[in-house]
Design a protein around this motif. Structure first.
Motif, PDB file in Angstrom:
ATOM      1  N   PRO A 104      11.419   4.164  -0.364  1.00 15.43           N
ATOM      2  CA  PRO A 104      11.486   2.698  -0.248  1.00 15.43           C
ATOM      3  C   PRO A 104      11.188   2.197   1.174  1.00 15.43           C
ATOM      4  N   GLN A 105      11.731   2.911   2.194  1.00 18.80           N
ATOM      5  CA  GLN A 105      11.507   2.427   3.551  1.00 18.80           C
ATOM      6  C   GLN A 105      10.021   2.466   3.899  1.00 18.80           C
ATOM      7  N   LEU A 106       9.363   3.558   3.466  1.00 17.77           N
ATOM      8  CA  LEU A 106       7.949   3.698   3.774  1.00 17.77           C
ATOM      9  C   LEU A 106       7.138   2.643   3.030  1.00 17.77           C
ATOM     10  N   LEU A 109       0.820  -1.215   0.000  1.00 15.73           N
ATOM     11  CA  LEU A 109       0.000   0.000   0.000  1.00 15.73           C
ATOM     12  C   LEU A 109       0.852   1.262   0.000  1.00 15.73           C
ATOM     13  N   GLY A 110       2.186   1.093  -0.072  1.00 19.42           N
ATOM     14  CA  GLY A 110       3.044   2.264   0.092  1.00 19.42           C
ATOM     15  C   GLY A 110       3.766   2.677  -1.173  1.00 19.42           C
ATOM     16  N   GLY A 111       3.389   2.092  -2.333  1.00 18.70           N
ATOM     17  CA  GLY A 111       4.102   2.388  -3.563  1.00 18.70           C
ATOM     18  C   GLY A 111       4.066   3.868  -3.935  1.00 18.70           C
ATOM     19  N   TRP A 112       2.952   4.539  -3.602  1.00 19.49           N
ATOM     20  CA  TRP A 112       2.750   5.935  -4.005  1.00 19.49           C
ATOM     21  C   TRP A 112       3.714   6.880  -3.308  1.00 19.49           C
ATOM     22  N   GLU A 169       8.174  -0.194   2.198  1.00 22.01           N
ATOM     23  CA  GLU A 169       8.441  -1.448   2.911  1.00 22.01           C
ATOM     24  C   GLU A 169       7.566  -1.545   4.164  1.00 22.01           C
ATOM     25  N   ALA A 170       7.468  -0.407   4.899  1.00 21.30           N
ATOM     26  CA  ALA A 170       6.691  -0.403   6.129  1.00 21.30           C
ATOM     27  C   ALA A 170       5.201  -0.595   5.859  1.00 21.30           C
ATOM     28  N   LEU A 171       4.751  -0.135   4.691  1.00 25.79           N
ATOM     29  CA  LEU A 171       3.321  -0.193   4.397  1.00 25.79           C
ATOM     30  C   LEU A 171       2.930  -1.446   3.611  1.00 25.79           C
ATOM     31  N   GLN A 172       3.768  -2.459   3.692  1.00 25.02           N
ATOM     32  CA  GLN A 172       3.381  -3.777   3.179  1.00 25.02           C
ATOM     33  C   GLN A 172       2.385  -4.355   4.174  1.00 25.02           C
ATOM     34  N   ILE A 173       1.114  -4.158   3.914  1.00 27.76           N
ATOM     35  CA  ILE A 173       0.147  -4.469   4.968  1.00 27.76           C
ATOM     36  C   ILE A 173      -0.474  -5.832   4.754  1.00 27.76           C
ATOM     37  N   ASN A 174      -0.497  -6.585   5.861  1.00 26.99           N
ATOM     38  CA  ASN A 174      -1.084  -7.906   5.792  1.00 26.99           C
ATOM     39  C   ASN A 174      -2.603  -7.799   5.808  1.00 26.99           C
ATOM     40  N   PRO A 175      -3.304  -8.615   4.988  1.00 30.15           N
ATOM     41  CA  PRO A 175      -4.771  -8.522   4.986  1.00 30.15           C
ATOM     42  C   PRO A 175      -5.381  -8.738   6.365  1.00 30.15           C
ATOM     43  N   LEU A 176      -4.756  -9.566   7.202  1.00 32.25           N
ATOM     44  CA  LEU A 176      -5.336  -9.826   8.520  1.00 32.25           C
ATOM     45  C   LEU A 176      -5.418  -8.552   9.363  1.00 32.25           C
ATOM     46  N   PHE A 177      -4.453  -7.650   9.170  1.00 28.08           N
ATOM     47  CA  PHE A 177      -4.479  -6.378   9.894  1.00 28.08           C
ATOM     48  C   PHE A 177      -5.771  -5.638   9.579  1.00 28.08           C
TER      49      PHE A 177
END
Lengths: 306, 515
Positions: free
Chosen positions: A136-138, A129-132, A140-148
């Protein structure tokens, strides 16, 4: 700007909070539901560990992490319904049963989990969800799991249901005054049995996140007391599902403190920073015992408030 | 007004129902709790059930409500025989009950409590629609209660109104009220009973009220039934009866101890002085808020107030059960700390409310409980710690005889005694010595006439011997009977003090309500 160590630590903590908070969130929501019905289930630590192990084993055997999540939930249903059944028996104390169920769940998980410590099961996919952001670090951090996201949705549904559905009002009634619930013709034991079982399901799903997403493997030190900390978290959240999510994020951020500092090269006191969630638990319990407000919101039937 | 009747709307029609009880009998083992009781309650009557504790009033209403199955007897509603097997059957017939304890859920709002109490509560609640329906319902009701606040934030009178509203909302037209005014100020009680009486006069309701307040019976009741030891011993229309006649029916031939005379004292030095006491409740909120009071030797000061205005916390603070946040206590001008050593030194004794819970160890024997004040002193103890059971039992046997405590033996656990006998046993322990200060809370709650008279006489005796007595009671009649001075406690403060001769029920009631 993305090289400023403070920013890096902050971004890492946001990412960590999102990752680490998910199991907290599920266990806390499960415990919140159970406690709203007037019963405490201290066995959710065992549910978390058994859910993690069974989810991992199922995902490894079937190749589907989604089936793994269901298996984790099923483990929770099993332990939750056992807790609910035992507490229906006369003169059985829910706290004592909870502690027994914790040992039982952990024991089962360690016994059946031995063969799965080495193999690698498929992991849950994450949604980028952080491609926009272009950072890169952000990203990476916004790789959100669907369970969340499922957890947040579950919290919103729970908060809505407590206020706007017949079942929600019946659970709150049962938790606040068993006499009033009986006068309405509601079976108090049955409501609590169902609430404990569904609460167990949520905790089991939380366990599956531990082994299938983050840290993403099965070993015996996987949970390290997160199921127990969730009980403190529910008190801190004053039995509100929405506040449970926020408290879980706070605990997640505290848990991510050690690794985040390590990522910018601060290794001094690594273990001390890793202990942040536990210290936070202690501080929260002290703070919430000092302010009487937390206990005013407590369901009247809970054995801790009686 | 349309001529064609539509589907009946709840509580619009004048639909009070009549109830006839015939030959109702209920036995528990060899004990007959209810003995062939017959009552006829026409629609729209305000009917009062009178009787002492254990006279069978609650057994009777529990049979009507379907909690008990009577061994004999029949019920008829509007002349039609009906079977009530459980409370749900009673509810379907339109018979509802307001219990002594509140049955509302504290954390739910009034609106949530009402909606969830309905058997046909919708699975998903459309609050907009329900709120509109509730507003329309409230418009027709004489009672006004805020429905959007959690019940825990309501005053006792509002809760009681909401309990009654709940039954009306559920379309019940025959209400059984079990001592509905015990937690209310006199003004609140008069308001609620007056509104209910209006509804019975308009034919919207029939009411059966359990009470033992003759004042309320005379002011609001249409008819009375008096029960004694399970039997119907009299009754009739209120206008044909006097309080004295009703009291005689209730008591029967039991001998009641004469009221002790009040000795006059020429000069009375101050014995007990409370100076600016503050204490908090369990949740940390102020419960006792700056209480100052002086009580002379040979004086009873009665503290009146609605339950929950800090009286219980004050008694607990004086008894050492609750820490004082601030303030001092003086006895004969010397500082007093509520600890065992000072209780002995200053001869301070107490009768807390609910003595089984607050003044005894329920599973210890009567003898041990009676020795609580003396077990570490000779002759019971040597060296202050070596106890001899012999003297302890001998002392207990003396006290049991002197205070007429009914127990199978001094070794029986005190929890096996009846309420009146537990109270007598505690009284024996506390009053057998030399008393300078006596702190008493609701001493006669739930006791029969004979025990009440005995205990009040004992308290008066202590006053006449020169003790300073602090009497906390929710029973205004008790306070007016015993006290030399009356104080009113409201929201943790003493708001009014007056000699009993210079005040009256109305003035005290207004101060109880915080006016």
């Amino acid at each position: 700007m993305s090289h400023d160590p403070l920013i890096i630590v902050l971004i890492a903590m946001i990412g960590g909070a999102i990752r680490v908070s998910t199991p907290f969130m599920f266990v806390a929501l499960g415990e919140c539901l159970t406690e709203k019905s007037g019963r405490i289930n201290l066995g959710l630590e065992g549910t978390l560990v058994l859910g993690a192990m069974l989810a991992y084993a199922t995902a490894y055997q079937t190749g589907s992490p989604w089936l793994g999540i269901l298996a984790g939930g099923a483990a929770g249903v099993f332990l939750g319904s056992l807790h609910g059944y035992l507490c229906k028996l006369p003169k059985v104390n829910d706290i004592a049963v909870g502690i027994a169920m914790m040992s039982f769940g952990i024991g089962l998980a360690f016994f059946f989990g031995k063969p799965y410590i080495q193999p690698q099961a498929p992991r849950l996919p994450a949604i980028p969800l952080g491609g926009w952001t272009g950072v890169p670090q952000l990203a990476e951090a916004l790789q959100i799991n669907p369970l969340f996201l499922v957890g947040i949705a579950a919290a919103i549904v729970m908060a809505w249901a407590f206020a706007n559905t017949k079942w929600g009002l019946i659970i709150r009634t049962t938790g606040d005054s068993a006499a009033a619930a009986r006068a309405m013709g509601v079976s108090v034991d049955w409501v609590r049995y169902l609430a404990t079982t569904i609460g167990g399901f949520l905790a089991g799903v939380g366990g599956s996140f531990l082994s299938l997403s983050y840290p993403g493997s099965w070993n015996e030190g996987l949970s390290s007391g997160q199921g127990l900390m969730a009980v403190a978290l529910v008190i801190f959240a004053r039995w509100s599902p929405i506040r449970c999510v926020m408290a879980a994020l706070l605990f997640g951020a505290a848990g991510a403190l050690g690794p985040s500092l390590q990522s910018v090269g601060i290794t001094q006191g690594y273990y001390l920073f890793n202990a942040a969630p536990y210290i936070l638990t202690l501080l929260i319990l002290i703070a919430s015992s000092g302010s009487q407000q937390a206990f005013r919101a407590a369901p009247g039937e809970l054995s801790i408030t009686k | 007004m349309s001529a064609v009747p539509k589907r009946p709307e709840p509580n619009l029609g004048k639909r009070a129902i009549a109830l006839t009880v015939t030959g109702m009998t209920k036995r528990f083992g060899s004990f007959t709790a209810l003995d062939h009781v017959s009552i006829d309650i026409p629609a729209g009557q305000f009917h009062v059930l009178l009787g002492e504790n254990g006279a069978g009033k609650s057994t009777l209403v529990k049979c009507i409500m379907g909690f008990y199955q009577p061994d004999e007897g029949a019920l008829a509603v509007d002349g039609r025989d009906v079977a009530v097997r459980n409370p749900r059957d009673a509810r379907a017939l339109g018979i509802g009950m307001v219990y002594q304890q509140f049955t509302l859920v504290p954390s739910l709002t009034g609106a949530e409590n009402l909606v969830i109490s309905r058997a046909d509560a919708p699975s998903i609640i459309d609050w907009k629609k329900e709120k509109a329906r509730l507003a329309a319902f409230m418009d027709r009701m004489p009672f006004k209660v805020p429905l959007d606040k959690p019940v825990s934030a309501l005053a006792a009178g509002e809760k009681q109104k909401l309990e009654i509203l709940k039954l009306l909302y559920l379309d019940q037209h025959f209400l059984i009220l079990d001592e509905p005014t015990s937690v209310l100020t006199p003004d609140e009680a008069d308001e609620i009973l007056g509104l209910l009486r209006g509804m019975t006069q308009r034919g919207e309701l029939t009411i059966v009220m359990i009470s033992h307040k003759f004042r309320e019976v005379m002011a609001f009741g249409d008819a009375v039934t008096v029960l004694r030891r399970g039997a119907h011993v009299g009754g009739g229309l209120v206008k044909d009866l006097t309080p004295d006649a009703m009291a005689r029916l209730m008591i029967g031939d039991t001998v009641i101890r004469e009221r002790a005379a009040r000795t006059a004292f020429a000069s009375r030095p101050t014995m007990l002085e409370l100076a600016g006491l503050f204490a908090d409740d369990d949740a940390g909120r102020p419960a006792v808020d700056g209480v100052s009071l002086k009580i002379s030797a040979g004086e009873i000061v009665g503290i009146a107030g609605v339950s929950g205005n800090g009286q219980a916390a004050l008694v607990e603070a004086l008894a050492g059960q609750r820490p004082l946040r601030d303030g001092r206590i003086f006895i004969k001008d010397k500082p007093f700390e509520p600890v065992r050593k000072d209780f002995d030194r200053f001869k301070v004794f107490g009768l807390p409310e609910e003595p089984l819970k607050n003044a005894t160890a329920p599973r210890m024997s009567v003898a041990e409980n009676m020795a609580f004040r003396a077990f570490d002193k000779p002759p019971i103890a040597k060296f202050g710690w070596w106890l001899s059971p012999g003297p302890m039992r001998a002392r207990a046997a003396e006290l049991i005889a002197a205070y007429k405590v009914k127990t199978t033996s001094p070794d029986a656990p005190i929890e096996t005694l009846s309420g009146g006998n537990v109270q007598r046993a505690v009284l024996a322990r506390e009053l057998s010595g030399d008393v300078d200060v006596l702190i008493v809370a609701n001493p006669c709650f739930g006791l029969d006439f004979a025990s009440v008279a005995e205990i009040r006489a004992q308290i008066m005796d202590q006053r006449n011997r020169g003790a300073a007595v602090l009497l906390v009671s929710e029973d205004l009649d008790e306070i007016l009977e015993l006290s030399d001075r009356v104080a009113v406690m409201s929201e943790g403060k003493i708001t009014y003090v007056a000699p009993v001769a210079e005040t009256d029920r109305t003035t005290i009631g207004h101060h109880m309500a915080g006016h």
